[in-house]
Scaffold this motif. Structure first.
Motif, PDB file in Angstrom:
ATOM      1  N   LEU A 402      33.508  -3.864 -27.229  1.00 47.05           N
ATOM      2  CA  LEU A 402      33.080  -5.299 -26.589  1.00 47.05           C
ATOM      3  C   LEU A 402      32.626  -6.260 -27.675  1.00 47.05           C
ATOM      4  CD1 LEU A 402      32.357  -2.715 -24.702  1.00 47.05           C
ATOM      5  CD2 LEU A 402      30.542  -3.904 -23.754  1.00 47.05           C
ATOM      6  N   ASN A 403      32.824  -7.315 -27.448  1.00 46.75           N
ATOM      7  CA  ASN A 403      32.589  -8.313 -28.431  1.00 46.75           C
ATOM      8  C   ASN A 403      30.894  -8.741 -27.948  1.00 46.75           C
ATOM      9  OD1 ASN A 403      31.940 -10.507 -26.015  1.00 46.75           O
ATOM     10  ND2 ASN A 403      34.025 -11.016 -26.093  1.00 46.75           N
ATOM     11  N   ALA A 404      30.216  -9.726 -28.764  1.00 48.61           N
ATOM     12  CA  ALA A 404      28.835  -9.800 -28.911  1.00 48.61           C
ATOM     13  C   ALA A 404      28.331 -10.193 -27.563  1.00 48.61           C
ATOM     14  CB  ALA A 404      28.328 -11.031 -29.854  1.00 48.61           C
ATOM     15  N   LYS A 405      28.994 -11.231 -26.790  1.00 51.42           N
ATOM     16  CA  LYS A 405      28.852 -11.537 -25.308  1.00 51.42           C
ATOM     17  C   LYS A 405      28.755 -10.459 -24.512  1.00 51.42           C
ATOM     18  CE  LYS A 405      29.793 -15.141 -22.064  1.00 51.42           C
ATOM     19  NZ  LYS A 405      30.637 -16.230 -21.528  1.00 51.42           N
ATOM     20  N   GLU A 406      30.023  -9.590 -24.800  1.00 48.84           N
ATOM     21  CA  GLU A 406      29.991  -8.508 -23.679  1.00 48.84           C
ATOM     22  C   GLU A 406      28.927  -7.571 -23.961  1.00 48.84           C
ATOM     23  OE1 GLU A 406      34.819  -8.802 -23.286  1.00 48.84           O
ATOM     24  OE2 GLU A 406      33.714  -7.668 -24.743  1.00 48.84           O
ATOM     25  N   LYS A 407      28.282  -7.279 -25.170  1.00 44.24           N
ATOM     26  CA  LYS A 407      27.284  -6.276 -25.518  1.00 44.24           C
ATOM     27  C   LYS A 407      26.080  -6.702 -24.933  1.00 44.24           C
ATOM     28  CE  LYS A 407      29.179  -4.678 -29.573  1.00 44.24           C
ATOM     29  NZ  LYS A 407      29.578  -4.722 -31.212  1.00 44.24           N
ATOM     30  N   ALA A 408      25.896  -8.069 -25.029  1.00 44.07           N
ATOM     31  CA  ALA A 408      24.591  -8.670 -24.616  1.00 44.07           C
ATOM     32  C   ALA A 408      24.380  -8.598 -23.057  1.00 44.07           C
ATOM     33  CB  ALA A 408      24.510 -10.040 -24.774  1.00 44.07           C
ATOM     34  N   LEU A 409      26.003  -8.764 -22.370  1.00 45.89           N
ATOM     35  CA  LEU A 409      25.820  -8.750 -20.799  1.00 45.89           C
ATOM     36  C   LEU A 409      25.555  -7.223 -20.404  1.00 45.89           C
ATOM     37  CD1 LEU A 409      26.359 -10.193 -18.139  1.00 45.89           C
ATOM     38  CD2 LEU A 409      28.715  -9.501 -18.562  1.00 45.89           C
ATOM     39  N   ALA A 410      26.246  -6.205 -21.200  1.00 43.80           N
ATOM     40  CA  ALA A 410      25.866  -4.992 -21.099  1.00 43.80           C
ATOM     41  C   ALA A 410      24.459  -4.336 -21.309  1.00 43.80           C
ATOM     42  CB  ALA A 410      26.854  -3.984 -21.775  1.00 43.80           C
ATOM     43  N   GLY A 411      23.808  -5.105 -22.110  1.00 46.22           N
ATOM     44  CA  GLY A 411      22.450  -4.613 -22.406  1.00 46.22           C
ATOM     45  C   GLY A 411      22.386  -3.784 -23.601  1.00 46.22           C
ATOM     46  N   ILE A 412      23.150  -3.971 -24.263  1.00 46.67           N
ATOM     47  CA  ILE A 412      23.315  -2.818 -25.616  1.00 46.67           C
ATOM     48  C   ILE A 412      22.919  -3.682 -26.955  1.00 46.67           C
ATOM     49  CG2 ILE A 412      25.084  -1.716 -27.240  1.00 46.67           C
ATOM     50  CD1 ILE A 412      27.002  -1.762 -24.776  1.00 46.67           C
ATOM     51  N   SER A 413      21.795  -3.188 -27.091  1.00 40.83           N
ATOM     52  CA  SER A 413      20.843  -3.741 -28.322  1.00 40.83           C
ATOM     53  C   SER A 413      21.751  -3.357 -29.595  1.00 40.83           C
ATOM     54  CB  SER A 413      19.658  -3.280 -28.265  1.00 40.83           C
ATOM     55  OG  SER A 413      19.086  -3.370 -29.877  1.00 40.83           O
ATOM     56  N   PRO A 414      21.678  -4.150 -30.802  1.00 41.85           N
ATOM     57  CA  PRO A 414      22.471  -3.980 -32.002  1.00 41.85           C
ATOM     58  C   PRO A 414      21.733  -2.516 -32.471  1.00 41.85           C
ATOM     59  CG  PRO A 414      21.751  -6.122 -31.999  1.00 41.85           C
ATOM     60  CD  PRO A 414      21.037  -5.503 -30.764  1.00 41.85           C
ATOM     61  N   GLY A 415      20.555  -2.286 -32.213  1.00 37.79           N
ATOM     62  CA  GLY A 415      19.876  -1.128 -32.897  1.00 37.79           C
ATOM     63  C   GLY A 415      19.719   0.079 -32.114  1.00 37.79           C
TER      64      GLY A 415
END
Length: 451
Positions: A402-415
């Motif tokens: 997932l790209n950064a936008k997709e991770k944000a939409l999925a609720g996946i925090s970097p940590g």
């Protein structure tokens, strides 16, 4: 003829070509369907109801059938097998890419586990997912899927299927039922796909409501139940098809790659059709030796899941008390705690995974470093369902597709650190190892939630 031995069922090659006829396109799985009892409240009871396969000489364990191809007594039998008159329900086998007796027995166990008419075991979880989607969708078809999915599944839907098959996907917040409804394109949308517990955020899907919504639109509901075997039974809650990566909790040993499709006999049979079947023609075949090993592990899956879940619950409570940001569906502050409690099979807990949100990848990596290298609490590795605790920073590993936008939409925090909680050692022994790792990080005030 088929013979019985001490209540078990095993086959003899001394059978005549006229021993019964069935129409493959309508009833490829009568033995699987017949093995299904009235619905059980406990999947362990359903597993215990599956017919017992004994070994060729009466062994308590079934025999392994490693053959790629199978003989017939008369040449005419071969023609009747290829026209669908004779098949595996009467112990007629052609070629192991089609059906294999050992794999078929494991498939019966998976069907019982998930409460479906039939199942087919595949070489991997991704093989199961891709084959189902290709069977249900044609060129120009459309899928509505959860925005939070395993990275490989997300990549399949985002990149591979549009490029190769002209099958497109609209991703939505699966907890927003209005968004799900609005994403459905009448006449084009064929599948609603989501995970019962999302990877890695542990969002719990409302399977009954989503299934009702989809069925009102004539859409097939496919649920990935890899995170919660025994805990949830999606077919009993309204889903049409359940897929698994057997490599995870069902295997429990992190030593095999395997998958399964569980659903109506008509669907599984269509996937095995000689001319149009995705499983038959793509050939994601499970090896019979792998099927044998897995079939021997399924009887204690319930015991393993209960311990995975018990420890995950206890650790989640204690981690939260330490001030860590914990995500676990068993905690009352989890957004879908009550929902999961209403859907779950009683006695199996709330799942064997939890997440600790360290906010940044650097802090996540430091935590995992200490947990593995300072205290031996767990192992830094992808996958889940192993008897040892496995840890990974999802954003940079299993969700890296997932790209950064997709991770944000999925609720996946970097940590976000995903932990698959194991059951080796005693609970207190492993918790002391966790505390030892945390003590190494006491100088980092950002480790803890000050609220």
């Amino acid at each position: 003829m088929a013979e019985t031995h001490n209540g078990g069922y095993f086959s003899s090659k001394k059978k005549a070509a006229g021993d019964g006829v069935f129409q493959a396109k309508e009833s490829m799985f009568p033995t699987l369907a017949a093995a299904q009892p009235a619905r059980y409240d406990d999947p362990a009871a359903a597993l215990a109801s599956v017919r017992r396969e004994l070994g060729e000489h009466g062994g308590v364990n079934m025999s392994i059938e490693p053959s790629a191809t199978f003989t017939v007594m008369e040449p005419e039998t071969m023609r009747r097998m290829f026209t669908g008159e004779l098949g595996p329900d009467r112990d007629f086998f052609i070629y192991s890419r089609h059906f294999n007796p050992t794999v078929l027995n494991l498939s019966r166990q998976l069907a019982a586990l998930e409460g479906t008419e039939a199942a087919y075991c595949t070489a991997s979880g991704m093989a199961a997912i891709s084959s189902v989607l290709l069977q249900l969708c044609s060129s120009g078809g459309h899928v509505v899927a959860s925005a939070t999915l395993y990275g490989g599944t997300h990549a399949l839907l985002t990149h591979f299927l549009p490029r190769t098959c002209n099958i497109t996907t609209t991703f939505v917040d699966i907890t927003d039922h209005e968004a799900v409804k609005n994403a459905i394109v009448q006449g084009r949308t064929k599948v609603l796909f989501f995970e019962s517990m999302s990877n890695p955020t542990l969002t719990v899907a409302d399977i009954p409501e989503l299934s009702k919504l989809a069925h009102e639109k004539g859409i097939t509901v496919v649920v990935d139940n890899t995170f919660s075997p025994m805990v949830l039974s999606p077919a009993g809650l309204g889903a049409d098809v359940v897929v698994h990566s057997i490599s995870k909790f069902i295997s429990g040993g992190a030593d095999v790659i395997a998958g399964a499709v569980c659903g109506p006999a008509s669907l599984v049979n269509s996937m095995m059709d000689l001319h149009q079947g995705a499983l038959m023609l793509l050939g994601p075949t499970m090896n019979a030796k792998v099927a044998f090993e897995l079939s021997e592990r399924i009887p204690h899956l319930g015991l393993r899941m209960k311990e995975h879940c018990r420890r995950a619950m206890e650790y989640a409570i204690r981690m939260k008390e330490l001030g860590l940001r914990v995500v676990y569906p068993g905690l009352e502050d989890h957004p879908q705690h009550q929902l999961l409690n209403s859907m779950a099979n009683k006695g199996y807990g709330f799942g064997g995974l939890l997440c600790v949100d360290m906010e940044s990848e650097e802090r996540a990596n430091r935590l995992m470093h200490h947990l593995q290298n300072s205290s031996q609490f767990g192992l830094i590795a992808v996958s889940l369902g192993y008897y040892e605790t496995l840890m990974s920073c999802s954003g940079s590993s299993t969700s890296s597709e997932l790209n950064a936008k997709e991770k944000a939409l999925a609720g996946i925090s970097p940590g976000l650190v995903r932990m698959s909680i194991g059951y080796t050692g005693t609970l207190e022994q492993k918790w002391s190892q966790f505390e030892k790792a945390i003590s190494r990080m006491r100088d980092s005030s950002t480790l803890f939630n000050k609220n």
